[in-house]
Design a protein around this motif. Sequence first.
Motif, PDB file in Angstrom:
ATOM      1  N   CYS A 120      -1.940   3.078   5.483  1.00 53.57           N
ATOM      2  CA  CYS A 120       0.013   2.341   5.973  1.00 53.57           C
ATOM      3  C   CYS A 120       0.715   3.393   6.336  1.00 53.57           C
ATOM      4  O   CYS A 120       0.709   4.852   5.462  1.00 53.57           O
ATOM      5  CB  CYS A 120       0.493   1.657   4.999  1.00 53.57           C
ATOM      6  SG  CYS A 120       1.702   1.738   4.524  1.00 53.57           S
ATOM      7  N   GLU A 121       0.997   3.964   7.231  1.00 50.50           N
ATOM      8  CA  GLU A 121       1.609   4.837   8.206  1.00 50.50           C
ATOM      9  C   GLU A 121       3.271   4.988   7.624  1.00 50.50           C
ATOM     10  O   GLU A 121       3.572   3.885   8.338  1.00 50.50           O
ATOM     11  CB  GLU A 121       1.713   4.840   9.199  1.00 50.50           C
ATOM     12  CG  GLU A 121       1.926   5.812  10.068  1.00 50.50           C
ATOM     13  CD  GLU A 121       2.705   6.310  11.533  1.00 50.50           C
ATOM     14  OE1 GLU A 121       2.924   7.279  12.264  1.00 50.50           O
ATOM     15  OE2 GLU A 121       1.707   5.442  12.117  1.00 50.50           O
ATOM     16  N   LEU A 122       3.867   5.801   7.159  1.00 53.44           N
ATOM     17  CA  LEU A 122       5.133   6.071   6.971  1.00 53.44           C
ATOM     18  C   LEU A 122       5.708   6.866   8.296  1.00 53.44           C
ATOM     19  O   LEU A 122       5.050   7.994   8.270  1.00 53.44           O
ATOM     20  CB  LEU A 122       5.407   6.794   6.073  1.00 53.44           C
ATOM     21  CG  LEU A 122       7.121   6.865   5.407  1.00 53.44           C
ATOM     22  CD1 LEU A 122       7.080   5.119   5.019  1.00 53.44           C
ATOM     23  CD2 LEU A 122       6.604   7.938   4.201  1.00 53.44           C
ATOM     24  N   ALA A 123       6.990   6.005   9.088  1.00 53.33           N
ATOM     25  CA  ALA A 123       6.912   7.053  10.108  1.00 53.33           C
ATOM     26  C   ALA A 123       8.066   8.174   9.984  1.00 53.33           C
ATOM     27  O   ALA A 123       8.782   8.517   8.513  1.00 53.33           O
ATOM     28  CB  ALA A 123       8.177   5.964  11.082  1.00 53.33           C
ATOM     29  N   ASP A 124       8.975   8.678  10.415  1.00 50.25           N
ATOM     30  CA  ASP A 124       9.650   9.605  10.812  1.00 50.25           C
ATOM     31  C   ASP A 124      10.700   9.754   9.954  1.00 50.25           C
ATOM     32  O   ASP A 124      11.206  10.698   9.107  1.00 50.25           O
ATOM     33  CB  ASP A 124       9.243  10.144  11.636  1.00 50.25           C
ATOM     34  CG  ASP A 124       7.992  11.659  12.062  1.00 50.25           C
ATOM     35  OD1 ASP A 124       7.798  11.909  11.263  1.00 50.25           O
ATOM     36  OD2 ASP A 124       7.939  11.581  13.128  1.00 50.25           O
ATOM     37  N   ASP A 125      11.393   8.628   9.906  1.00 47.34           N
ATOM     38  CA  ASP A 125      12.713   7.722   9.874  1.00 47.34           C
ATOM     39  C   ASP A 125      11.980   8.149   7.958  1.00 47.34           C
ATOM     40  O   ASP A 125      13.521   7.309   7.337  1.00 47.34           O
ATOM     41  CB  ASP A 125      13.040   6.694  10.019  1.00 47.34           C
ATOM     42  CG  ASP A 125      12.414   5.497   9.943  1.00 47.34           C
ATOM     43  OD1 ASP A 125      11.034   5.344   9.587  1.00 47.34           O
ATOM     44  OD2 ASP A 125      12.262   4.628  10.477  1.00 47.34           O
ATOM     45  N   GLY A 126      11.651   7.555   7.238  1.00 46.19           N
ATOM     46  CA  GLY A 126      11.315   7.976   5.824  1.00 46.19           C
ATOM     47  C   GLY A 126      11.545   6.239   4.916  1.00 46.19           C
ATOM     48  O   GLY A 126      10.764   6.112   4.184  1.00 46.19           O
ATOM     49  N   ARG A 127      11.353   5.251   6.452  1.00 43.96           N
ATOM     50  CA  ARG A 127      11.307   4.134   5.849  1.00 43.96           C
ATOM     51  C   ARG A 127      10.555   3.050   6.768  1.00 43.96           C
ATOM     52  O   ARG A 127       9.735   1.707   5.518  1.00 43.96           O
ATOM     53  CB  ARG A 127      12.672   3.425   6.079  1.00 43.96           C
ATOM     54  CG  ARG A 127      13.953   4.538   4.981  1.00 43.96           C
ATOM     55  CD  ARG A 127      15.414   3.537   5.608  1.00 43.96           C
ATOM     56  NE  ARG A 127      15.789   3.483   7.098  1.00 43.96           N
ATOM     57  CZ  ARG A 127      16.273   4.441   8.002  1.00 43.96           C
ATOM     58  NH1 ARG A 127      16.382   5.230   7.625  1.00 43.96           N
ATOM     59  NH2 ARG A 127      16.083   4.474   9.259  1.00 43.96           N
ATOM     60  N   PRO A 155       0.996  -0.820  -0.472  1.00 44.77           N
ATOM     61  CA  PRO A 155      -0.290  -0.025   0.025  1.00 44.77           C
ATOM     62  C   PRO A 155       0.961   1.039   0.167  1.00 44.77           C
ATOM     63  O   PRO A 155       1.998   1.205   0.428  1.00 44.77           O
ATOM     64  CB  PRO A 155      -0.985  -0.092   1.459  1.00 44.77           C
ATOM     65  CG  PRO A 155      -0.622  -1.485   1.380  1.00 44.77           C
ATOM     66  CD  PRO A 155       0.894  -1.944   1.100  1.00 44.77           C
ATOM     67  N   PRO A 156      -0.055   2.393  -0.380  1.00 51.42           N
ATOM     68  CA  PRO A 156       1.264   3.762  -0.213  1.00 51.42           C
ATOM     69  C   PRO A 156       1.274   3.648   1.050  1.00 51.42           C
ATOM     70  O   PRO A 156       0.492   3.152   2.107  1.00 51.42           O
ATOM     71  CB  PRO A 156       0.055   3.926  -0.929  1.00 51.42           C
ATOM     72  CG  PRO A 156      -1.161   4.086  -1.027  1.00 51.42           C
ATOM     73  CD  PRO A 156      -0.780   2.498  -1.098  1.00 51.42           C
ATOM     74  N   ALA A 157       2.378   4.127   1.100  1.00 52.94           N
ATOM     75  CA  ALA A 157       3.015   4.861   2.580  1.00 52.94           C
ATOM     76  C   ALA A 157       2.700   6.448   2.538  1.00 52.94           C
ATOM     77  O   ALA A 157       3.319   7.242   1.846  1.00 52.94           O
ATOM     78  CB  ALA A 157       4.108   4.753   3.024  1.00 52.94           C
ATOM     79  N   ILE A 158       1.781   7.000   4.185  1.00 51.17           N
ATOM     80  CA  ILE A 158       1.288   7.633   4.238  1.00 51.17           C
ATOM     81  C   ILE A 158       1.322   8.341   5.309  1.00 51.17           C
ATOM     82  O   ILE A 158       1.494   7.614   6.926  1.00 51.17           O
ATOM     83  CB  ILE A 158      -0.303   7.359   4.294  1.00 51.17           C
ATOM     84  CG1 ILE A 158      -1.143   6.971   2.921  1.00 51.17           C
ATOM     85  CG2 ILE A 158      -0.715   8.387   4.638  1.00 51.17           C
ATOM     86  CD1 ILE A 158      -2.223   6.719   3.133  1.00 51.17           C
ATOM     87  N   ARG A 159       2.367   9.506   5.600  1.00 46.50           N
ATOM     88  CA  ARG A 159       2.337  10.400   7.116  1.00 46.50           C
ATOM     89  C   ARG A 159       0.988  11.344   7.382  1.00 46.50           C
ATOM     90  O   ARG A 159       0.499  11.419   6.528  1.00 46.50           O
ATOM     91  CB  ARG A 159       3.442  11.517   6.569  1.00 46.50           C
ATOM     92  CG  ARG A 159       4.674  11.278   5.983  1.00 46.50           C
ATOM     93  CD  ARG A 159       5.292  11.691   5.619  1.00 46.50           C
ATOM     94  NE  ARG A 159       6.882  11.813   5.563  1.00 46.50           N
ATOM     95  CZ  ARG A 159       7.978  11.310   5.916  1.00 46.50           C
ATOM     96  NH1 ARG A 159       7.540  11.733   7.754  1.00 46.50           N
ATOM     97  NH2 ARG A 159       9.070  10.942   5.750  1.00 46.50           N
ATOM     98  N   LEU A 160       1.370  11.133   7.790  1.00 51.34           N
ATOM     99  CA  LEU A 160       0.356  11.315   9.028  1.00 51.34           C
ATOM    100  C   LEU A 160      -0.460  12.757   9.494  1.00 51.34           C
ATOM    101  O   LEU A 160      -1.458  13.769   8.926  1.00 51.34           O
ATOM    102  CB  LEU A 160      -0.615  11.534  10.879  1.00 51.34           C
ATOM    103  CG  LEU A 160       0.022  10.653  11.640  1.00 51.34           C
ATOM    104  CD1 LEU A 160       0.454   9.800  13.036  1.00 51.34           C
ATOM    105  CD2 LEU A 160      -1.705   9.776  11.181  1.00 51.34           C
TER     106      LEU A 160
END
Length: 299
Positions: free
Chosen positions: A93-100, A66-71
């Motif tokens: 799908c959440e993308l964390a602050d580390d970008g990975r 899934p596409p990784a999504i930032r809050l």
Amino acid sequence: MVVIGSVAANFTRDLEQNYRVIAEFTTRAREQNVDLVVFPEAAIGGYLSSLGNHGDTVKNTGRSLPPAIRLDGPEIARVQSIIGDLVIAIGFCELADDGRTRYNAAAILDGDRVYGTYRKVHQPLGENMSYSPGGDYGVFDTPVGRVGLQICYDKAFPEAARVMALDGAEIIASLSAWPAARTATAENLQDDRWTYRFNLFDAARALDNQVFWVASNQSGTFGSLRYVGNAKIVDPGGNTLATTLLDSGMAVAKVDIAETFATMRAGMFHLRDRRPDVYTPLIDLDPTGAAGWRRSAHA
């Protein structure tokens, strides 16, 4: 009184399709004076296309994920622009602050505010190849009450719901992408053994903790997965107030939280009648069986 809606619908990698479905159910919710809508797990961007070691859930690859999504990203903002003052719980799908690092996540929000977020703790059938696990359960104050969030396989673990009930959850929203069994699938998915488990867990967790349980789910198919729908609202006595069964749709129920709690917790109140002093061996148990209990209890 609070009017709750629980959605069964199909969500894919097509974000515009997802937004249209969200808008459709937002319109339905307004027509029925719904205060809280619970959308499924992975409603923004879809779930994995298979479970287990099938070659399409390899961690940190872009293939089939899934596409990784930032809050704070445009996807969440788009959803907020659609829902306005309606309170919703929704998975992505959440993308964390580390970008990975990716998490299978959920949030409860309205058009102006994110009230809380959750990262799925319990991971089934190779899901850990695609997502990192979360590490805690939060309960959030919202305009519709005090709400806890869970995702899918979490419902199989009584401890997950109990810790939120002890933190004052009045409503637990359980967002799923729960499929039918991968083998010996029933011809009628309503009779499938995984559908039975899905529904049984919902009733048990509501009754265990005497809370309102709102179970959403994906419907239709995606990749190799056939979803079983059965979005529902369950009262603190374990009674299903409304359900979609296998169909796409929205189960809707009007509930009086304070009055229901006063009635159903007046006699046997499970949270009050616990015996934590005899539960301490739980964290030391050998998961292979009763022998572990005997060893830890008599050490």
